[in-house]
Design an enzyme around this catalytic site. Sequence first.
Site, PDB file in Angstrom:
ATOM      1  N   GLY A  93      18.594  16.116  12.880  1.00  0.00           N
ATOM      2  CA  GLY A  93      17.856  14.915  12.538  1.00  0.00           C
ATOM      3  C   GLY A  93      17.851  14.619  11.045  1.00  0.00           C
ATOM      4  O   GLY A  93      17.677  13.478  10.638  1.00  0.00           O
ATOM      5  N   PHE A  94      18.069  15.637  10.207  1.00  0.00           N
ATOM      6  CA  PHE A  94      17.991  15.442   8.769  1.00  0.00           C
ATOM      7  C   PHE A  94      19.223  15.956   8.040  1.00  0.00           C
ATOM      8  O   PHE A  94      19.197  16.138   6.833  1.00  0.00           O
ATOM      9  CB  PHE A  94      16.735  16.113   8.215  1.00  0.00           C
ATOM     10  CG  PHE A  94      15.471  15.484   8.710  1.00  0.00           C
ATOM     11  CD1 PHE A  94      14.901  14.427   8.046  1.00  0.00           C
ATOM     12  CD2 PHE A  94      14.879  15.935   9.870  1.00  0.00           C
ATOM     13  CE1 PHE A  94      13.743  13.832   8.515  1.00  0.00           C
ATOM     14  CE2 PHE A  94      13.715  15.355  10.340  1.00  0.00           C
ATOM     15  CZ  PHE A  94      13.146  14.289   9.663  1.00  0.00           C
ATOM     16  N   ASP A 208       9.494  18.334  20.218  1.00  0.00           N
ATOM     17  CA  ASP A 208      10.845  17.836  20.487  1.00  0.00           C
ATOM     18  C   ASP A 208      11.612  18.818  21.364  1.00  0.00           C
ATOM     19  O   ASP A 208      12.781  19.107  21.121  1.00  0.00           O
ATOM     20  CB  ASP A 208      11.593  17.584  19.176  1.00  0.00           C
ATOM     21  CG  ASP A 208      12.778  16.644  19.360  1.00  0.00           C
ATOM     22  OD1 ASP A 208      12.764  15.839  20.316  1.00  0.00           O
ATOM     23  OD2 ASP A 208      13.719  16.692  18.546  1.00  0.00           O
TER      24      ASP A 208
END
Length: 397
Positions: A93-94, A208
């Site tokens: 995600g990053f 998540d």
Amino acid sequence: MVPGQKQDRAFFTILTVYSSAVLCTRLFFWLLSVWMKEKRRKMNSMEEPENMDEVLRLWRIEDTNSEFSLYDFSQIVDATNNFSPKSKLGEGGFGPVYKGVFPDGQELAIKRLSARSRQGLTEFKNEIQVIAKLQHRNLVRLLGCCIHEEEKMLIYEYLTNKSLDHHIFDPIRRESLKWKMRSKIVEGIAQGLLYLHNHSRLRIIHRDLKASNILLDSELNPKISDFGMARIFPSDATQATASRLVGTFGYMAPEYASDGILSIKSDVFSFGVLLLEIISGKRSSGFQYNGEFYNLLEYAWQMWEGRRWNEFIDPSFGDEYEPEELMKYLAVALMCVQEKTIDRPTMCDVVAILSSDGITLPEPKQPAYCYAKLDVSVNVTVLSSRNNVTITTINGR
């Protein structure tokens, strides 16, 4: 002056004014861009040392865990062959995740956070603060970090069999995961979540949980990974309220997706969706059945109601499963995805049920399948508080 000359002069005047306006507008935006970059640079120069000191202090004061290391940037560059595309395992995600190999043969997974992302720094601190404190066989181990100028990297143990979705959704690889192995994976995931919710020194909500965040070691033992979105709860707190969401649609609990209410039952819902995926070999959304698209939860409920559960299970199981055991797992999955949190079990209940034989389960109610029709990741900004819980979240790129 003749009419034609007047028209030419007017056209020239308009063209000159227009060109000047365009030039001034471009100059303005260029100057604005330069000003913003300079402001950002000054902010970074003022804040970064403080942030880095905070990052380093997080792991130094937490039990002084000798297994947590600071790696040199040159070590990481050599281990990844200068971040070669061939070493890239995937995209988080990053930022990207690379496989690294040290001279002694040790293999590592290296998450390289985006150098431009202030949110990446938040995730960086969050993962160190959360994972450095966790020790469980069903959670991925954080070995250390690397900080070099704007580079920020998290170093994890490397798991040879990649993620769970790499296996159960592939028509060939799924054949090697028969029901006995999948039930073992389910029980390991449940034990990992139980530890996060009840047995770690901090109550952790993962937020998540999904197939791509379950990694498998050489013996196909599962390990929960990616704690960048995880949140810490005081042990006496039951829930908090988020003003915006973080996680993956398709796995989100309805109360979290609609009202931002976060609790351990949010993870329980995600576990139920994941369990349905493991049983069926189908993704939580987007699969086709009889010419129409169904949500997996809706499809599971239709098969359960019609007592056609054998049509729901992965055909690759063949006859290598116990019908009563698989029915129990399907019932647990449907209990976990109930619309009301009070109707869902805790992970303590789930582990007890899965490890017991001959237990009588209540008939599941219709699940909250209307909230799980998309499967795209979204990130959030600020969480407010309830029950005196204050949680800081991550801003997504």
